[in-house]
Design an enzyme around this catalytic site. Structure first.
Site, mmCIF file in Angstrom:
data_model
loop_
_atom_site.group_PDB
_atom_site.id
_atom_site.type_symbol
_atom_site.label_atom_id
_atom_site.label_comp_id
_atom_site.label_asym_id
_atom_site.label_seq_id
_atom_site.Cartn_x
_atom_site.Cartn_y
_atom_site.Cartn_z
ATOM 1 N N ASP A 44 0.976 -1.491 -0.133
ATOM 2 C CA ASP A 44 -0.306 -0.205 0.524
ATOM 3 C C ASP A 44 0.684 1.256 -0.284
ATOM 4 O OD1 ASP A 44 -2.973 1.360 1.067
ATOM 5 O OD2 ASP A 44 -1.617 2.708 1.555
ATOM 6 N N TYR A 49 2.456 10.076 -0.530
ATOM 7 C CA TYR A 49 4.655 9.302 0.507
ATOM 8 C C TYR A 49 5.172 9.823 -0.273
ATOM 9 C CZ TYR A 49 0.164 6.452 2.343
ATOM 10 O OH TYR A 49 -0.952 5.448 2.800
ATOM 11 N N LYS A 74 -2.954 6.167 -4.084
ATOM 12 C CA LYS A 74 -4.093 6.842 -3.826
ATOM 13 C C LYS A 74 -4.122 8.076 -4.913
ATOM 14 C CE LYS A 74 -3.576 4.732 0.723
ATOM 15 N NZ LYS A 74 -2.350 4.249 0.867
ATOM 16 N N HIS A 107 -8.150 9.729 -1.506
ATOM 17 C CA HIS A 107 -7.230 9.272 -0.587
ATOM 18 C C HIS A 107 -7.713 9.707 0.403
ATOM 19 C CE1 HIS A 107 -2.660 9.664 1.270
ATOM 20 N NE2 HIS A 107 -3.424 9.016 2.559
#
Ligand code: A2P
Length: 274
Positions: A44, A49, A74, A107
């Protein structure tokens, strides 16, 4: 590790390797490769990120065939809307060096302009219909964000990824999702480490000869959620991969469920304005 079935029939491994807060480059590549060696097949990540490049590199260098993996990323908040979601998806695929995604999530919901949630969703539906995404979902959606989507969506969300761990169960959202056959994925299933010193959890874990982290992950599964633990430490990555081979008694599940709120990150989807 076993598979669960999403509401569109797609199989999803019942625990995933979380990569939030892992810096890109060597650290992400090493952590993900270690996870793949210890048997995770479900990774994931998220555009925000900023480690999709490292995740993609680890996947390629691991030699694990693509079809054996389940990869999620996401759509970040700055890319909401139909056209920008399509562009953001293409950019994520490019960074991951993948030809398709197993799961793509919105997200965070947009509170100021909910119409953008619908517009983003329509872009995801187009990508799904083109076979570029195998399953669609959202993250951090409460029932009040999910209901309008359910009212208009052609393809219903298969997943809602929310903060979920002992001390923070979001019962209303989980019940709503379970009623609508939306799988709840647990981010921060260890409360980002904040809950692991809790004496009640430690005492219960000892009874089963398990670590407190393993107890938390198994507890997620027994409550019907899918945990996404993050670690950059090889022994912990391994420990977490071996968390599901025991059963917590009904009484101990009750005890953990009844713990008062603690360990919450403080991120409330209703109050997020980014
Ligand atoms: P690290 O990455 O340094 O190994 P969450 O998945 O809830 O966000 O929690 C992640 C945090 O918990 C990280 O700080 C991680 O540390 C730590 N962690 C992950 N697995 C374990 C474990 N099995 N035992 C103790 N701490 C863990």
């Amino acid at each position: 590790m076993q598979n669960l079935k999403l509401n569109n029939g797609v199989s999803i491994p019942e625990i995933g390797f979380g990569t939030w807060q892992i810096p890109d480059g060597e650290t992400t590549a090493q952590a993900v490769k270690t996870a793949l060696e210890y048997g995770y097949t479900h990774i994931d990540t998220a555009a925000c990120y900023q480690n999709e490049i490292g995740v993609g590199r680890a996947i390629r260098e691991s030699g694990v065939p693509r079809e054996k993996l389940f990869v999620t990323t996401k759509l970040w908040n700055t890319e909401r809307g139909y056209d920008s979601a399509l562009r953001a998806f293409a950019a994520s695929l490019q960074k991951l060096q993948l030809e398709y995604l197993d799961l793509y999530l919105i997200h965070w919901p947009d509170n100021k302009n909910p119409a953008l949630n619908t517009a983003s969703w329509q872009a995801l539906e187009k990508l799904y219909q083109e076979g570029l995404i195998k399953a669609l979902g959202v993250s951090n959606f409460k029932p009040r964000h999910l209901q309008p989507l359910l009212d208009t969506a052609e393809i219903k969300p298969a997943v809602n990824q929310i903060e979920y761990h002992p001390g923070f169960r979001q019962e209303e959202t989980v019940e709503f999702c379970q009623k609508h056959h939306i799988l709840v994925e647990a981010w921060s299933p260890l409360g980002s480490g904040r809950i692991l010193q809790n004496p009640d959890l430690q005492r219960i874990a000892q009874k089963y000869n398990k670590s407190t982290a393993q107890l938390c992950l198994r507890w997620c599964r027994q409550n019907g959620t899918l945990p996404l633990p993050k670690s950059i430490t090889p022994e912990r990555i391994k420990e977490n991969a071996q968390a599901l081979d025991f059963e917590i008694s009904a009484e101990d599940m009750q005890r953990i469920n009844a713990l008062p709120q603690f360990g919450w990150s403080g991120s409330d989807p209703d109050k997020m304005d980014f």
